[in-house]
Design an enzyme around this catalytic site. Structure first.
Site, short mmCIF file in Angstrom:
data_model
loop_
_atom_site.label_atom_id
_atom_site.label_comp_id
_atom_site.label_asym_id
_atom_site.label_seq_id
_atom_site.Cartn_x
_atom_site.Cartn_y
_atom_site.Cartn_z
N GLU A 92 0.85 -1.18 0.00
CA GLU A 92 0.00 0.00 0.00
C GLU A 92 0.90 1.24 0.00
OE1 GLU A 92 -3.45 -0.13 2.77
OE2 GLU A 92 -2.50 -1.98 3.46
N ARG A 347 6.10 -13.80 8.79
CA ARG A 347 6.67 -12.47 8.61
C ARG A 347 8.01 -12.38 9.33
NH1 ARG A 347 2.44 -8.48 11.07
NH2 ARG A 347 3.96 -6.99 10.27
N LYS A 357 4.26 0.37 12.00
CA LYS A 357 4.18 1.68 11.37
C LYS A 357 3.87 2.77 12.40
CE LYS A 357 2.29 1.76 7.39
NZ LYS A 357 1.30 1.71 6.29
#
Length: 892
Positions: A92, A347, A357
């Protein structure tokens, strides 16, 4: 002797008795070990990956190689996969990429290249479905980061890609074809929504967000159907088209799928497909005022692009049923020609850093760092500015492997990868971080002499650099020990044990130049600190020469000539956090910030060739009008400043004001008081098994004659991970083979040692091409032994089925490919090993005999140590040691 050289990620075949090592070939690129994802792709396509050796029943290479490939099932109604094997990286554009994204980038591109026989390709797609958070700045940053991290990798056949002829310069990169965006498919996604409404599989809802959460239910309670769920198809179509035309305010309506409100998977309880947002989009402007949700748009975009395998992280595993639900319906409707499949992997989690983030934004906004590209940040822009090469990031990701098990990786493993790559790539240079002036009293005033010295000790193609020498030079203050100063007084007027450099009235060699002696020390009148050494040079010792009859001077130090040296500033970075898991103890990750993470060193003096190189690259950057693909970065100019570490030019540098960042030290210095190898071993062992720390806290038994604890036999043997670099026949014995084995050995400066030579009785047991580049278990502290004229300096461990002669089956003990060379292995639920320096006495040799007698492969194919009725697995940082297929057999 004929030596077979072949590159594998991992092998999985047989036994051995002795081997030795080699350095990882950073120049040739890297390959992932076989893993459950490559197996799934091979099974679904019938195409084998290039360069990966798939082994059934073995360790499989990476941590997840034994994960069940059957956990991904293709619906019976789905046709066989058609078209090229295609992956994609779809971030994104609402933030900056970080090391977690690096794993996804690296793996998606690597998988596509591994399946080149299936026309493998990787797309670059921006998932731009939320105009509220997206920005063109993020788009440019993401594309730049992906180009950078794939720099040096082979390109795809872009010229034949669809749309290649219309590609702009900004579209070009290591991906296949132009940069794609989810917004390119907004019309298709809208048509898919209309199709679902017409089939009675989607409806317009007007529950509020709070009501929707209430109706959704919980993990233990079924949800409730919306009172608007049974609207007619006609009404739903009318309302949805009104949403599209901007007739309603935000929050008034959403489009939801009509699936199953009693599903145990919350994602299948009538998920939202579209919402109203009256916001301008950075790519489509004001064309749309409704935007699709990720779970709806993602499978449609994948299918539209012909993505065959949608690789994503484990948090999307529960979303896969919805992914398949959407993909099957648009495929069966004829809206797309491909049916992708989603596969998940773990991950990347790193110790001593944060990847959230929200937390990264907090660091920037509260000015704990200087910005998103602060070299202490885990963002790719920060990593790039610090100077870590993209090859090191790829190597790190590949060593971590691919699995479905979450793990918390030690940050030092990435630093080790940086050292490995930069050791091979970076030229050497002299840099004096804490200068101490030396005046040569018998050198002619104004005279300069030039020495041509190699830029790199192992890369002749880099040529020489010119290092001038004159009457005044600077040396490192730490290379002179002041016996009568404060440091000498504190040490009783004696030099530190093992100190071989410069002393008052002593001699030292200036590297590549002359031997000098110290005649006088000029001191600061206030601090009594040395500020200048008056010395004599010996002309007959030029360039390493030792006159006949004179003793060789042992100490060798670096230096920079005073009048020609370049001044600069050095930023010495350390980890941004002092805790493995920031905030775990206090609840606030900011409490664990390392306030010593940056040390600014002014007035550093560089040899002139570095200054010249820096000015050249800065001017190239200023005048560069080339493409984004070939963008020049300041940090591409990197050096090993001898005996100090690896450094790269910072982006703030100007021609008149140079700044260098310390990328990484020569050795891991995070933990003090231990040797390089010892710190590496402890770092890896401490996160293997939660019971190890508890065991470490127990008081060891004392022997009857003193205070020294009794050390178990097994803990005295140095079992380490190593990689076979070369393998070939023994020149004098048909039953033996010769190998080179990389056991991770380093010298006192932290530089890799030469590979070990191993002689093994494996002739005819294992093909040479199955040995090369294989990660194995070796013993490194047995006394070297000559075998038919060749000294063997390590031993390989292998399992045997116990048969005689040609009927015997032997298999090497396999170590996961992500485990670094030199890692000291441990025994499950035992204290860390403390191996003898060398098991060379008769008594010590019996230690290995006793340990060997207790080694076996269990019924699960795992290597174990069995003592006092307790079975303990031999453990690595990535899990237990295994063999390919043998079970319940001996190890020798």
């Amino acid at each position: 002797m004929s030596i077979t050289r072949r590159r594998y990620s991992l092998a999985a075949a047989s036994l051995a008795v002795a081997l030795s090592l080699t350095l990882f070939d950073t120049a040739a690129g890297f390959a992932y070990a076989p893993n459950f994802i490559t197996k799934i792709i091979e099974q679904s396509t019938g195409i084998a990956p290039v360069g990966l050796l798939d082994v059934s029943g073995g360790s499989g290479g990476s941590a997840g190689a034994n994960d069940d490939a059957d956990t991904i099932n293709t619906p019976a109604s789905v046709p066989s996969l058609m078209g090229p094997i295609t992956t994609r990286f779809p971030p994104e554009p609402n933030g900056y990429l970080h090391l977690g994204h690096a794993k996804a980038v690296t793996f998606n591109f690597a998988v596509a290249r591994a399946f080149s026989a299936g026309k493998g390709r990787c797309h670059m797609r921006l998932d731009d479905t939320n105009p509220t958070k997206e920005d063109e700045e993020y788009v440019k940053s993401i594309l730049e980061d992906v180009r950078w991290i794939q720099r040096g990798c082979p390109p795809f056949d872009v010229d034949n890609a669809v749309g290649a002829s219309e590609m702009s310069e900004e579209d070009r990169g290591p991906w296949y074809g132009p940069v794609r965006k989810t917004s390119d498919y907004f019309s298709l996604i809208y048509d898919a929504a209309i199709h679902l409404i017409e089939r009675g599989e989607a409806f317009v809802d007007e529950l509020t967000a709070e009501e929707m959460r209430e109706y959704r239910g919980t993990l233990t309670e079924a949800g409730k159907e919306s009172p608007w769920r049974n609207r007619s198809i006609e009404e739903n179509l009318e309302l949805f088209r009104g949403m599209r035309n901007g007739d309603y305010p935000e929050g008034k309506y959403v489009l939801r799928a009509k699936i199953d409100m009693s599903s145990p998977n919350l994602n299948m309880r009538d998920p939202v497909l579209y919402r109203i947002k009256h916001e301008s989009h950075q790519a489509t402007g004001d064309e749309w005022c409704i935007y699709p949700m990720y779970d709806f748009s993602h499978p449609i975009a994948d299918a539209a692009e012909g993505v065959s395998h949608s690789l994503c992280t484990l948090e999307f595993e529960d979303h896969r049923p919805l992914y398949d639900w959407v993909a099957e319906r648009v495929f069966n409707a004829g809206l797309v020609n491909h049916l992708p499949r989603q596969i998940e992997f773990s991950r990347l989690n790193l110790k001593y850093t944060v990847l959230s983030k929200r937390k990264l934004i907090k660091l920037v906004e509260d000015e704990h760092v200087t910005g998103w590209d602060d070299p202490r940040m885990p963002t790719l822009s920060g990593i790039r500015r610090r100077g870590i090469p993209p090859a090191a990031i790829r190597l790190f990701c590949e060593r971590m492997g691919i699995s479905k098990s979450d793990s918390n990786i030690d940050f030092t493993i990435m630093e080790d990868c940086a050292r490995e790559v930069m050791d091979e790539e970076s030229p050497r240079a002299f840099a004096i971080l804490e200068p101490l002036k030396v005046t040569i009293k018998n050198w002619e005033d104004g005279k300069l002499e030039e020495f041509a010295v190699p830029r790199h000790p192992k890369r002749e193609e880099l040529g020489d650099r010119i290092v001038p020498f004159g009457k005044s030079v600077y040396i490192e203050r730490s290379d002179f020990f002041d016996l009568v100063g404060a440091e000498g007084i504190a040490n009783g007027g004696r030099p530190p044990k093992g100190f071989k450099r410069f002393l008052p009235d002593g001699k030292v060699r200036l590297k590549y130049a002359y031997v000098i002696s110290c005649d006088d020390v000029i001191r600061d009148p206030e601090t009594n600190e040395p500020i200048e050494l008056v010395c004599t040079y010996f002309p007959e010792t030029r360039a390493g020469n030792t006159p006949e009859g004179e003793a060789r001077v042992k100490g060798i130090i670096q230096w920079v000539e005073a009048s020609s040296g370049t001044r600069c500033k050095v930023m010495q970075y350390d980890r941004l956090f002092k805790a493995e898991e920031p905030g775990k103890e206090s609840g606030d990750f900011l409490d664990d910030i390392n306030k010593e993470s940056l040390q600014v060193v002014d007035n550093v003096i560089l040899e002139p060739s570095v200054g010249a190189d820096a000015v050249k690259i800065i001017n190239e950057i200023i005048n560069n009008t080339g493409s984004e693909v070939e963008k020049i970065y300041h940090s591409s100019l990197a050096y090993q400043f001898e005996r100090s570490g690896y450094f790269a030019l910072d982006s703030s540098s100007t021609v008149d004001d140079l700044v260098f960042n310390r990328v990484v030290t020569l050795r891991d210095t995070w933990d003090s008081g231990s040797s390089t190898q010892q710190k590496k071993d402890e770092k890896i062992q401490n996160h293997r098994d939660p019971e190890i720390k508890q065991t470490q806290q127990q008081q060891p038994k004392k022997n009857a004659g003193g205070d020294a604890p009794i050390l178990e036999d097994a803990r005295r043997v140095a079992l380490r991970a190593g990689t076979i670099i070369e393998a070939g026949p023994h020149p004098e014995a048909d039953s033996l083979i010769l190998c080179k084995l990389d056991c991770g050995d380093v010298n006192d400066a932290g530089e890799p040692e030469e590979p070990r030579t191993v002689v093994a009785g494996l002739a005819g047991k294992i093909p040479f091409d199955e040995l090369v580049n294989r990660k194995v278990v070796c013993i490194t502290n047995l006394k070297p032994a000559k075998m038919r004229g060749v000294e063997s300096t390590a031993m390989l461990l292998a399992a045997s089925d116990g048969q005689e002669g040609d009927d015997e089956v032997v298999q090497l003990l396999d170590v996961p490919d992500s485990v670094p060379n030199g890692e000291l292995l441990s025994f499950e639920n035992m204290e860390p090993c403390e191996p003898d320096a060398m098991l060379k006495s008769k008594g010590a040799l019996k230690v290995w005999d006793r340990v060997k007698a207790q080694l076996r492969v269990n019924s699960e194919g795992e290597a174990t140590y069995q003592i006092d009725g307790t079975v303990r697995k031999i453990m690595t940082s990535a899990g237990p040691v295994r063999v390919a297929s043998l079970k319940d057999c001996i190890i020798g």
